[in-house]
Motif scaffolding. Structure first.
Motif, PDB file in Angstrom:
ATOM      1  N   ARG A   1       0.956  -1.427  -0.092  1.00  0.00           N
ATOM      2  CA  ARG A   1      -0.143   0.212   0.093  1.00  0.00           C
ATOM      3  C   ARG A   1       0.872   1.114  -0.604  1.00  0.00           C
ATOM      4  N   PRO A   2       0.627   2.493  -1.140  1.00  0.00           N
ATOM      5  CA  PRO A   2       1.620   2.826  -1.072  1.00  0.00           C
ATOM      6  C   PRO A   2       1.537   4.216   0.511  1.00  0.00           C
TER       7      PRO A   2
ATOM      8  N   TRP B   1       6.726   2.398   0.757  1.00  0.00           N
ATOM      9  CA  TRP B   1       4.892   1.206   0.596  1.00  0.00           C
ATOM     10  C   TRP B   1       4.918   0.916   2.071  1.00  0.00           C
ATOM     11  N   SER B   2       3.453   0.649   2.446  1.00  0.00           N
ATOM     12  CA  SER B   2       3.805  -1.096   3.793  1.00  0.00           C
ATOM     13  C   SER B   2       3.348  -1.534   3.059  1.00  0.00           C
ATOM     14  N   VAL B   3       3.905  -2.731   3.363  1.00  0.00           N
ATOM     15  CA  VAL B   3       4.464  -4.400   2.752  1.00  0.00           C
ATOM     16  C   VAL B   3       3.873  -5.006   4.060  1.00  0.00           C
TER      17      VAL B   3
ATOM     18  N   HIS C   1      11.371  -4.556   8.821  1.00  0.00           N
ATOM     19  CA  HIS C   1      10.484  -3.874   9.151  1.00  0.00           C
ATOM     20  C   HIS C   1       9.497  -3.695   8.051  1.00  0.00           C
ATOM     21  N   LYS C   2       8.156  -3.775   8.096  1.00  0.00           N
ATOM     22  CA  LYS C   2       6.445  -4.096   7.057  1.00  0.00           C
ATOM     23  C   LYS C   2       6.819  -2.489   6.242  1.00  0.00           C
ATOM     24  N   TYR C   3       7.777  -2.041   5.436  1.00  0.00           N
ATOM     25  CA  TYR C   3       7.976  -1.523   4.502  1.00  0.00           C
ATOM     26  C   TYR C   3       8.903  -1.933   3.866  1.00  0.00           C
ATOM     27  N   LYS C   4       8.248  -0.953   2.557  1.00  0.00           N
ATOM     28  CA  LYS C   4       9.730  -1.309   0.998  1.00  0.00           C
ATOM     29  C   LYS C   4       9.537   0.102   1.100  1.00  0.00           C
ATOM     30  N   TYR C   5      10.985   0.776   0.734  1.00  0.00           N
ATOM     31  CA  TYR C   5      11.292   2.414   0.181  1.00  0.00           C
ATOM     32  C   TYR C   5      12.311   2.771  -0.548  1.00  0.00           C
TER      33      TYR C   5
END
Length: 97
Positions: free
Chosen positions: A5-6, A25-27, A36-40
């Motif tokens: 989710r962006p 993004w939240s992944v 962590h649950k972020y892709k950046y």
């Protein structure tokens, strides 16, 4: 199954041609080698050359690029990461890095 989710997608083009882009993004689960649950992907460059970049590429985990150097990055939270990125961008723009 939930999808990425962006959270942030910003792009700035400076008068001198510099480009700054922040995409986060939240992944649903951590990217391999991250906790962590972020892709950046945070990018600053000019004339087609990356000068500063922060990302968590699959398998490499959290790291940053300063010119040609790739360094591990100790991710703590999104606000801190964005602050650190912007400090590096400012240092590059001011000729301090």
């Amino acid at each position: 199954m939930s999808k990425a989710r962006p959270l942030i997608d910003r792009k700035v083009i400076y008068d001198d041609g510099g480009i700054l882009q922040i995409r986060i993004w939240s992944v649903p689960s951590p990217v391999m080698a991250s906790r962590h649950k972020y892709k950046y992907s945070l990018f600053y460059g000019r004339d087609g050359v990356r000068l500063v970049g922060y990302d968590n590429e699959r398998g490499k985990g959290d790291h940053k690029h300063i010119r040609e150097d790739e360094l591990s990055y100790p991710f703590t939270d999104l606000d801190r990461m964005i602050d650190d990125f912007m400090a590096d961008v400012t240092a590059i723009r001011e000729g301090k890095l």
